[in-house]
Design a protein around this motif. Structure first.
Motif, PDB file in Angstrom:
ATOM      1  N   SER A  86       3.274  -1.489 -40.517  1.00 14.29           N
ATOM      2  CA  SER A  86       4.572  -1.381 -41.182  1.00 14.29           C
ATOM      3  C   SER A  86       4.702  -0.043 -41.909  1.00 14.29           C
ATOM      4  CB  SER A  86       4.752  -2.539 -42.171  1.00 14.29           C
ATOM      5  OG  SER A  86       4.767  -3.784 -41.501  1.00 14.29           O
ATOM      6  N   PRO A  94      12.110   5.154 -36.077  1.00 16.18           N
ATOM      7  CA  PRO A  94      13.576   5.186 -36.130  1.00 16.18           C
ATOM      8  C   PRO A  94      14.078   4.075 -37.068  1.00 16.18           C
ATOM      9  CG  PRO A  94      12.818   4.172 -34.100  1.00 16.18           C
ATOM     10  CD  PRO A  94      11.600   4.705 -34.781  1.00 16.18           C
ATOM     11  N   PRO A  95      15.360   4.073 -37.401  1.00 16.07           N
ATOM     12  CA  PRO A  95      15.884   3.078 -38.347  1.00 16.07           C
ATOM     13  C   PRO A  95      15.602   1.634 -37.944  1.00 16.07           C
ATOM     14  CG  PRO A  95      17.467   4.852 -38.061  1.00 16.07           C
ATOM     15  CD  PRO A  95      16.361   5.103 -37.065  1.00 16.07           C
ATOM     16  N   TRP A  96      15.725   1.310 -36.664  1.00 19.39           N
ATOM     17  CA  TRP A  96      15.508  -0.083 -36.255  1.00 19.39           C
ATOM     18  C   TRP A  96      14.071  -0.525 -36.500  1.00 19.39           C
ATOM     19  CZ3 TRP A  96      11.804  -1.182 -32.650  1.00 19.39           C
ATOM     20  CH2 TRP A  96      11.385  -0.146 -31.809  1.00 19.39           C
ATOM     21  N   LEU A  97      13.099   0.411 -36.321  1.00 20.35           N
ATOM     22  CA  LEU A  97      11.700   0.077 -36.549  1.00 20.35           C
ATOM     23  C   LEU A  97      11.410  -0.046 -38.049  1.00 20.35           C
ATOM     24  CD1 LEU A  97       8.980  -0.485 -35.261  1.00 20.35           C
ATOM     25  CD2 LEU A  97       8.492   1.969 -35.336  1.00 20.35           C
ATOM     26  N   GLY A  99      13.515  -1.163 -40.198  1.00 22.36           N
ATOM     27  CA  GLY A  99      14.025  -2.490 -40.544  1.00 22.36           C
ATOM     28  C   GLY A  99      13.053  -3.590 -40.176  1.00 22.36           C
ATOM     29  N   ILE A 100      12.469  -3.490 -38.987  1.00 18.95           N
ATOM     30  CA  ILE A 100      11.488  -4.495 -38.568  1.00 18.95           C
ATOM     31  C   ILE A 100      10.269  -4.467 -39.480  1.00 18.95           C
ATOM     32  CG2 ILE A 100       9.839  -5.088 -36.753  1.00 18.95           C
ATOM     33  CD1 ILE A 100      11.944  -4.354 -34.704  1.00 18.95           C
ATOM     34  N   PHE A 127       8.672 -10.161 -33.668  1.00 17.75           N
ATOM     35  CA  PHE A 127       8.924  -8.861 -34.283  1.00 17.75           C
ATOM     36  C   PHE A 127       7.625  -8.173 -34.693  1.00 17.75           C
ATOM     37  CE2 PHE A 127      13.293 -10.456 -34.866  1.00 17.75           C
ATOM     38  CZ  PHE A 127      13.988  -9.353 -34.380  1.00 17.75           C
TER      39      PHE A 127
END
Length: 366
Positions: A86, A94-97, A99-100, A127
């Protein structure tokens, strides 16, 4: 009750249970069985056990009581690895990663304060896998053996079939309860039996069926209830809720049939349950009732006094003690017990009948 104190007390009991089974734990759904090994009088007095705890309310501790210390180490190692992934994702992804990564860490954190959430766990691990794959520098591609694919498909099919049967069994059980509410108890029992037939490996359908049958209040009803519980005990032979239910139904059956041998066996069952879980107030209460039915008032009084100590806010032990003292023609002791009942449950429906009996006893004694 909720709050930090309640959570800490849950962890204290869970840690005590883990200390009793540090190597391999208690297995899946084993905490409800081993809970009695960790609970003490202080916990019982503060929270009671209207419901039997089956989780330690911490992911880390839940794994420990299920799989022992080795399981805790594996869980901790995996959790730390996900935290590292994390951090990598947040720093360079990137932004999506990002967030995950935030979601994975947040879920891991809240799991240390709550029970596992089965509806979310599956999504979480998907996820988590995406996170690990996206932050691993060296990709490793390996062909999955055909046997693994086949085994996976078989497991998916079995899970789907079990889920479908569960839905049908739930529907049958709901219909059984509706029939009982309409007064058609015979049809209700048969419908509940349909639920049991659909999922004979599940104890909950047998337990509900036993509850419906036992509420009939007849010898036949109690016998059916015992039969349903016996079937559930074949699946979960050490489950304390099932063992207590069987002991209770056997007392009722013995009373209706006037079977002294069966009553003695039921009393022995309650004695065994109390010996295994000496800090369970309800078990002491039920043992006292069994003693009273068996003509052992002194033992009944002792059991109810222990129940009163373990359940300081309950009026039930004092109501039973008041009735016992009335039968002994002791109005003073009965009045004192009634006062304790009033102090704990001022709206109890038992107060007025007991007061009438005490007044009548006083007049008889002059």
């Amino acid at each position: 009750s909720g709050g930090g104190r309640g959570r800490i007390d849950e962890w204290r009991v869970g840690a005590a249970v883990l200390a009793e089974h540090p190597v391999v734990g208690l297995g899946f759904e084993g905490y409800r069985i081993g809970f009695a090994e960790g609970v003490d009088a202080e916990y019982e007095q503060r929270y009671g056990r209207t419901f039997t705890p089956d989780r330690a309310h911490s992911g880390f501790l839940d794994i420990g009581v299920t799989a022992g210390l080795p399981g805790m180490v594996i869980y901790l190692t995996g959790g730390l690895a996900l935290v590292v992934s994390s951090i990598t994702g947040v720093r360079s992804g990137p932004p999506w990663l990002i967030g995950i990564a935030g979601g994975v860490v947040a879920y891991l954190g809240q799991q240390q304060f709550l029970v596992p959430i089965i509806e979310v766990d599956g999504v979480f691990w998907v996820f988590a896998g995406i996170l690990v794959a996206a932050t691993t520098r060296r990709a490793m591609a390996r062909a999955i053996p055909r046997g693994v694919w086949i085994a996976g498909l078989v497991l998916v099919g079995a899970a789907a079939a079990a889920g479908g049967l569960d839905i049908a069994a739930d529907r049958a059980t709901r219909n059984a309860l509706e029939l009982e509410q309409r007064g058609d108890r015979g049809a209700a029992v048969e419908r509940a039996r349909d639920g049991v037939a659909l999922r004979p490996d599940s104890i909950r359908y047998r337990f509900v069926a036993a509850s419906i049958a036992g509420r009939d209040g007849t010898g036949a009803g109690y016998a059916r209830a015992v039969s349903f519980i016996d079937g559930a005990l074949e699946v979960a032979p050490r489950d304390p809720v099932l063992l207590a239910a069987r002991a209770g139904y056997r007392v009722d059956l013995a009373v209706v049939q006037r079977d002294r041998e069966l009553l003695s066996a039921a009393v022995a069952e309650w004695e065994t349950l109390v010996a295994r879980d000496p800090n369970h107030a309800q078990f002491h209460l039920e043992l006292g009732i069994a003693y009273a039915v068996a003509g052992r008032p002194d033992d009944a009084e002792m059991a109810w006094r222990v129940a009163a100590v373990l359940a300081p806010t309950s009026g039930a032990p004092w109501a039973n003690l008041a009735s016992l003292f009335i039968d002994r023609s002791d109005p003073d002791a009965a009045s004192a017990a009634l006062a304790e009942l009033v102090a704990r449950e001022p709206d109890s429906e038992l107060i007025q009948p007991l007061r009438i009996r005490i007044d009548a006893l006083g007049r008889e004694n002059g």
